[in-house]
Scaffold this motif. Structure first.
Motif, mmCIF file in Angstrom:
data_model
loop_
_atom_site.group_PDB
_atom_site.id
_atom_site.type_symbol
_atom_site.label_atom_id
_atom_site.label_comp_id
_atom_site.label_asym_id
_atom_site.label_seq_id
_atom_site.Cartn_x
_atom_site.Cartn_y
_atom_site.Cartn_z
ATOM 1 N N ASP A 14 -5.175 -19.996 -14.703
ATOM 2 C CA ASP A 14 -6.237 -19.983 -13.600
ATOM 3 C C ASP A 14 -5.731 -18.873 -12.424
ATOM 4 O O ASP A 14 -6.444 -17.903 -11.929
ATOM 5 C CB ASP A 14 -6.545 -21.199 -13.081
ATOM 6 C CG ASP A 14 -7.205 -22.118 -14.083
ATOM 7 O OD1 ASP A 14 -8.096 -21.432 -15.102
ATOM 8 O OD2 ASP A 14 -7.204 -23.358 -13.986
ATOM 9 N N GLU A 15 -4.455 -19.290 -12.086
ATOM 10 C CA GLU A 15 -3.706 -18.378 -10.971
ATOM 11 C C GLU A 15 -3.673 -16.952 -11.602
ATOM 12 O O GLU A 15 -3.985 -16.037 -10.822
ATOM 13 C CB GLU A 15 -2.604 -18.784 -10.609
ATOM 14 C CG GLU A 15 -2.670 -20.311 -9.825
ATOM 15 C CD GLU A 15 -1.337 -20.780 -9.642
ATOM 16 O OE1 GLU A 15 -0.355 -20.303 -8.754
ATOM 17 O OE2 GLU A 15 -0.969 -21.797 -10.559
ATOM 18 N N LEU A 16 -3.202 -16.791 -12.637
ATOM 19 C CA LEU A 16 -3.120 -15.236 -13.313
ATOM 20 C C LEU A 16 -4.192 -14.774 -13.162
ATOM 21 O O LEU A 16 -4.502 -13.418 -13.053
ATOM 22 C CB LEU A 16 -2.767 -15.635 -14.600
ATOM 23 C CG LEU A 16 -1.909 -14.263 -15.092
ATOM 24 C CD1 LEU A 16 -0.959 -14.569 -16.320
ATOM 25 C CD2 LEU A 16 -3.065 -13.187 -15.890
ATOM 26 N N VAL A 17 -5.456 -15.231 -13.701
ATOM 27 C CA VAL A 17 -6.675 -14.555 -13.741
ATOM 28 C C VAL A 17 -7.215 -14.097 -12.274
ATOM 29 O O VAL A 17 -7.665 -12.905 -12.169
ATOM 30 C CB VAL A 17 -7.785 -15.372 -14.383
ATOM 31 C CG1 VAL A 17 -9.425 -14.737 -14.197
ATOM 32 C CG2 VAL A 17 -7.815 -15.461 -15.883
ATOM 33 N N GLU A 18 -6.929 -15.071 -11.161
ATOM 34 C CA GLU A 18 -7.342 -14.757 -10.077
ATOM 35 C C GLU A 18 -6.438 -13.504 -9.443
ATOM 36 O O GLU A 18 -7.074 -12.485 -8.853
ATOM 37 C CB GLU A 18 -7.051 -15.931 -9.125
ATOM 38 C CG GLU A 18 -7.375 -15.788 -7.626
ATOM 39 C CD GLU A 18 -7.171 -17.026 -6.883
ATOM 40 O OE1 GLU A 18 -7.028 -16.693 -5.665
ATOM 41 O OE2 GLU A 18 -7.008 -17.895 -7.473
#
Length: 476
Positions: free
Chosen positions: A361-365
């Motif tokens: 989730d953080e990576l996509v953001e």
């Protein structure tokens, strides 16, 4: 006039002589500079492939062995590819050298034939005749250039894409390497790249596993820099100063440079990594320690140089790396370098840390916020996770064994157009311009590790030299 940094009092500027008219002596080894002639030669590649394919189809209809015919066609295609690219030098040969780094990704059914042809391009090319060398030295060093040398060997020791190297003795007794650019290399390089870009799709089909279009784009981007050896001299001085007295690396000092000639210190008893790769294929068990150590040094040099020198050496092919008798790694050819004055961008370390800990989730953001996703497109957690899975093996363990089999598997998945989900995600992503060369260099370095069939402490190098990784791991 050459610029010197003053660190080495023995380094000499080369005054430029008036530009003389470019002439050719008719020798077939001299670089072909007329655009029409070069285009005609390059056109032989697709025409030859088409002609042989037609003949092969006829032989199959007549009952010929399909496997045998395909192998023969592949071998002839590889031989022609080397003959044309090597003969033309310029952008054609530079492109071939870039492809040679990725030969480990070529599927085995093609590899036997292409491997030999492509690896020849790492160091081989028909030499420029002595008369042409002398004319170029007259233009660049002045007509009294011989007074700068106690001895100059007219026979080249190495030939490359836009220049060849001669061994000589400088006036102060130092043995030096004199790299002389081929007359007409500038015009030939630009012409070749235009033609090759038009042929990119055909060449991609000819060599499965090679990502042709980005390679050509990167070479084109750096064309003007590589044609001016004064820029190369500046890069090499910066590396030599930063790595002076380093216990594991050697960067030859620059003695003098001009736009089309550069003189550097000579390396004695140096074994090119290309030779170590050959020895590894012949004797895998007996060369294991040497191959692992060589690959580890190459990895350390690429990972550490932005932090140490503020530059990334951006021409990773085996001919540019040599192992000395004392075990140190010597690095040459600094025509292509990426300026990274603050080291690697910290986002690279952050992305790896998030992938390692499955924090998608953080990576996509992070990808969305920093331009890795094309504007107007979106990617989900699952899409990114599935997309990255084939490429992340090296960051899952402390050390990783890079092999041709692994490279072929990764390249196969990355170019599998039948995988509609992966292709959809790929079409939503873009590599920001400031990261293109970084990824090409690291990909090339990985390709050489696979050719070496070597195991290296990949994650330790990441932790030691790529900012952002440790910080994001700690934050978790």
């Amino acid at each position: 006039m050459d610029n010197t940094d003053g660190d080495d009092p023995r380094e000499h500027p080369i005054p430029l002589a008036p530009r003389l008219g470019h002439r050719h002596d008719g020798n077939v080894s001299e670089i072909v500079s007329k655009r029409s002639s070069r285009n005609a030669k390059l056109a032989k590649i697709p025409l030859g492939i088409a002609g042989r394919a037609a003949v092969g189809f006829g032989r199959k209809l007549a009952g010929g062995d399909k496997t045998e015919i395909n192998a023969e066609l592949n071998q002839k295609a590889a031989e022609q590819l080397f003959a044309v690219l090597g003969e033309l030098k310029g952008g054609a040969m530079k492109f071939g050298q870039a492809l040679s780094v990725m030969e480990a990704a070529v599927p085995e059914e093609f590899g036997e034939h292409y491997r030999e042809a492509l690896t020849k391009l790492q160091a081989a090319a028909p030499p420029m005749p002595a008369a042409a060398v002398h004319r170029q030295l007259d233009q660049q060093l002045g007509t009294g250039w011989r007074q700068r040398f106690k001895h100059f060997d007219d026979n080249p020791t190495a030939s490359a894409s836009i220049g060849q190297v001669h061994k000589a003795e400088w006036t102060d007794g130092r043995i030096v390497a004199v790299k002389v650019q081929y007359p007409g290399a500038d015009e030939a390089l630009r012409s070749d790249l235009k033609t090759l870009n038009r042929m990119a799709s055909m060449i991609s089909a000819l060599i499965p596993g090679a990502d042709v279009k980005p390679i050509l784009a990167e070479i084109s981007e750096r064309t003007e820099e590589e044609l001016d050896y004064r820029i190369e001299g500046g890069h090499q001085r910066q590396f030599a100063k930063a790595f002076a007295e380093h216990p594991r690396f050697v960067v030859p000092k620059v003695v003098a440079s001009a736009p089309k000639v550069i003189v550097t210190e000579w390396l004695d008893n140096a074994t090119p990594v290309s030779k170590i790769i050959e020895r590894g294929i012949e004797d895998p068990a007996g060369t294991l320690e040497l191959r692992n150590r060589t690959a580890g040094l190459m990895g350390e040099f690429h990972f550490s140089s932005p932090a140490i020198a503020g530059l990334l050496h951006a021409d990773p092919h085996p001919g540019n790396f040599m192992v000395l008798e004392d075990g140190r790694l010597a690095v040459i050819d600094y025509g292509a370098c990426a300026p990274l004055p603050n080291g690697f961008p910290s986002i690279l370390g952050q992305l790896v840390a998030l992938e390692v800990e499955d924090r998608y989730d953080e990576l996509v953001e992070l990808l969305h916020a920093n331009g890795w996703v094309i504007p107007g497109k979106t990617v989900s957690r699952k899409e990114i996770q599935d997309y990255l899975r084939p490429f992340t093996d090296p960051i899952k363990t402390e050390t990783f064994h890079f092999t041709r089999k692994w490279m072929q598997r990764v390249a196969g998945k990355a170019t599998d157009i039948s995988n509609t989900d992966m292709m959809k995600t790929a079409r939503s992503l873009q590599l920001p311009a400031e990261h293109v060369m970084i990824f090409r260099v690291l990909g090339g370095s990985v390709g050489i590790c696979a050719q070496l069939d070597a195991e290296i402490p990949f994650m330790k190098l990441m932790q030691d030299w790529v900012p952002g990784y440790a910080e994001y791991r700690t934050a978790s």
